[in-house]
Design a protein around this motif. Sequence first.
Motif, PDB file in Angstrom:
ATOM      1  N   VAL A  29      27.187  28.035  33.409  1.00 32.03           N
ATOM      2  CA  VAL A  29      28.299  27.427  32.674  1.00 32.03           C
ATOM      3  C   VAL A  29      27.897  27.409  31.209  1.00 32.03           C
ATOM      4  O   VAL A  29      26.789  26.980  30.868  1.00 32.03           O
ATOM      5  N   SER A  81      30.801  19.183  29.907  1.00 31.09           N
ATOM      6  CA  SER A  81      32.002  20.009  29.832  1.00 31.09           C
ATOM      7  C   SER A  81      31.584  21.373  29.311  1.00 31.09           C
ATOM      8  O   SER A  81      30.831  21.469  28.335  1.00 31.09           O
ATOM      9  N   THR A 125      32.269  26.077  29.929  1.00 31.83           N
ATOM     10  CA  THR A 125      33.118  27.170  30.408  1.00 31.83           C
ATOM     11  C   THR A 125      32.441  27.945  31.528  1.00 31.83           C
ATOM     12  O   THR A 125      31.345  28.475  31.348  1.00 31.83           O
ATOM     13  N   ASP A 139      32.736  31.195  33.126  1.00 28.10           N
ATOM     14  CA  ASP A 139      33.435  32.425  32.764  1.00 28.10           C
ATOM     15  C   ASP A 139      33.941  33.149  34.016  1.00 28.10           C
ATOM     16  O   ASP A 139      33.607  32.801  35.150  1.00 28.10           O
ATOM     17  N   GLN A 197      41.637  36.714  33.685  1.00 31.18           N
ATOM     18  CA  GLN A 197      42.657  35.863  33.093  1.00 31.18           C
ATOM     19  C   GLN A 197      44.050  36.395  33.403  1.00 31.18           C
ATOM     20  O   GLN A 197      44.297  37.598  33.325  1.00 31.18           O
ATOM     21  N   ALA A 214      41.219  28.945  30.348  1.00 32.23           N
ATOM     22  CA  ALA A 214      40.996  29.367  28.965  1.00 32.23           C
ATOM     23  C   ALA A 214      40.891  30.892  28.920  1.00 32.23           C
ATOM     24  O   ALA A 214      40.855  31.548  29.962  1.00 32.23           O
ATOM     25  N   ASP A 246      38.403  32.785  28.190  1.00 30.62           N
ATOM     26  CA  ASP A 246      37.153  33.352  28.706  1.00 30.62           C
ATOM     27  C   ASP A 246      36.704  32.745  30.029  1.00 30.62           C
ATOM     28  O   ASP A 246      35.594  32.991  30.481  1.00 30.62           O
ATOM     29  N   GLY A 247      37.558  31.953  30.660  1.00 28.02           N
ATOM     30  CA  GLY A 247      37.200  31.397  31.962  1.00 28.02           C
ATOM     31  C   GLY A 247      37.859  30.056  32.197  1.00 28.02           C
ATOM     32  O   GLY A 247      38.870  29.726  31.574  1.00 28.02           O
ATOM     33  N   LEU A 248      37.270  29.284  33.091  1.00 32.49           N
ATOM     34  CA  LEU A 248      37.753  27.936  33.350  1.00 32.49           C
ATOM     35  C   LEU A 248      36.860  26.942  32.614  1.00 32.49           C
ATOM     36  O   LEU A 248      35.638  26.964  32.763  1.00 32.49           O
ATOM     37  N   VAL A 249      37.467  26.094  31.804  1.00 29.50           N
ATOM     38  CA  VAL A 249      36.723  24.990  31.202  1.00 29.50           C
ATOM     39  C   VAL A 249      36.614  23.903  32.274  1.00 29.50           C
ATOM     40  O   VAL A 249      37.624  23.402  32.764  1.00 29.50           O
TER      41      VAL A 249
END
Length: 230
Positions: A86, A112, A114, A116, A130, A213, A215-218
Motif C-alpha cells: 500500500v 490511509s 493507495t 494500486d 480503473q 482513485a 491509481d487504485g483504491l485509497v
Amino acid sequence: MKRWRTVLVVLGVVLALLVAAEFGIRALVQSQARQAIAGADLDLEQPTLTLDGGSLVFALARGRFVDVSGTASSAVVPFEEHEVTVRALSFQAGDIRLVGLNAAVIGDLRLSGTLDYAGLSELAGLPVTQGRAGRVLVTYTVDVLGLHDLQIGISAVPVLNLASQQVELEQSRIEVAGIDLTEGISQQIISRVVKPISLAVDDRVRVTSITVADDGLVVGLTATDVAVRR
C-alpha cells in the motif's frame, strides 16, 4: 520571605531543567523513533514522524510514549495469503506502550494509503483496472456461446462490506465483450463470474474505507497492538 524566594528560585531552576530535558529528549527520541517505526510489523518504508502534544518526559516516566503522526512511501500489508504494498501512506499512532528498552507496542494505528491496481489484481486473481465514473473494470475469461477463453470486461462500483472485509462489485455491467450479447446472457455471465474481493488481513488489522482513485483504491486501515522494535 527569603525562604519563599529560595523556593521559587529552586522551582524555576527545576522547571528550566525540565523544559531543557523535554526539548533535548524530543530531538533525540524523534530521530530514534523514526528509525524504530521503520521496523514495525507493517514494514513502513521511508517514514517521516512527528511527535504530537504532551510531555514526553512524563510519558516516558509512565512507561508510555506520546502520540505520533507521519507518512511513509509504502507499507506491506498481509491481505490473506498475499503480501501487498500500500503506497503513499499517512498514519497516526496512539496508545503507545514501551516494552523494555528496545521495543514498544502501538495500541492504535490508523493508516490511509493507495492499494494500486496491480495489488488489487493480485488479491482478486484477475486483471483489475480503473473504470469510468468511480468504477473498476475487471477482466474475466469465460466460455460462452460455443466460444472458449473469451475475454470479457465487467465494470462495477466497488463497495466495502465492513463485516466480511470484502469489496463487493455492485451495479455490474459488461462493457468489453468483443461479441454481441443479449441482456439475458450478460446477466447470466455476471451472476456466474462476479465475486467479492477479499481484503481480510487478520484480527489486528481491518480495512475501514475504500475510495476509487486514478491509481487504485485509497484504503483506510486500523491496526491494534502493532509491535515496534528498535
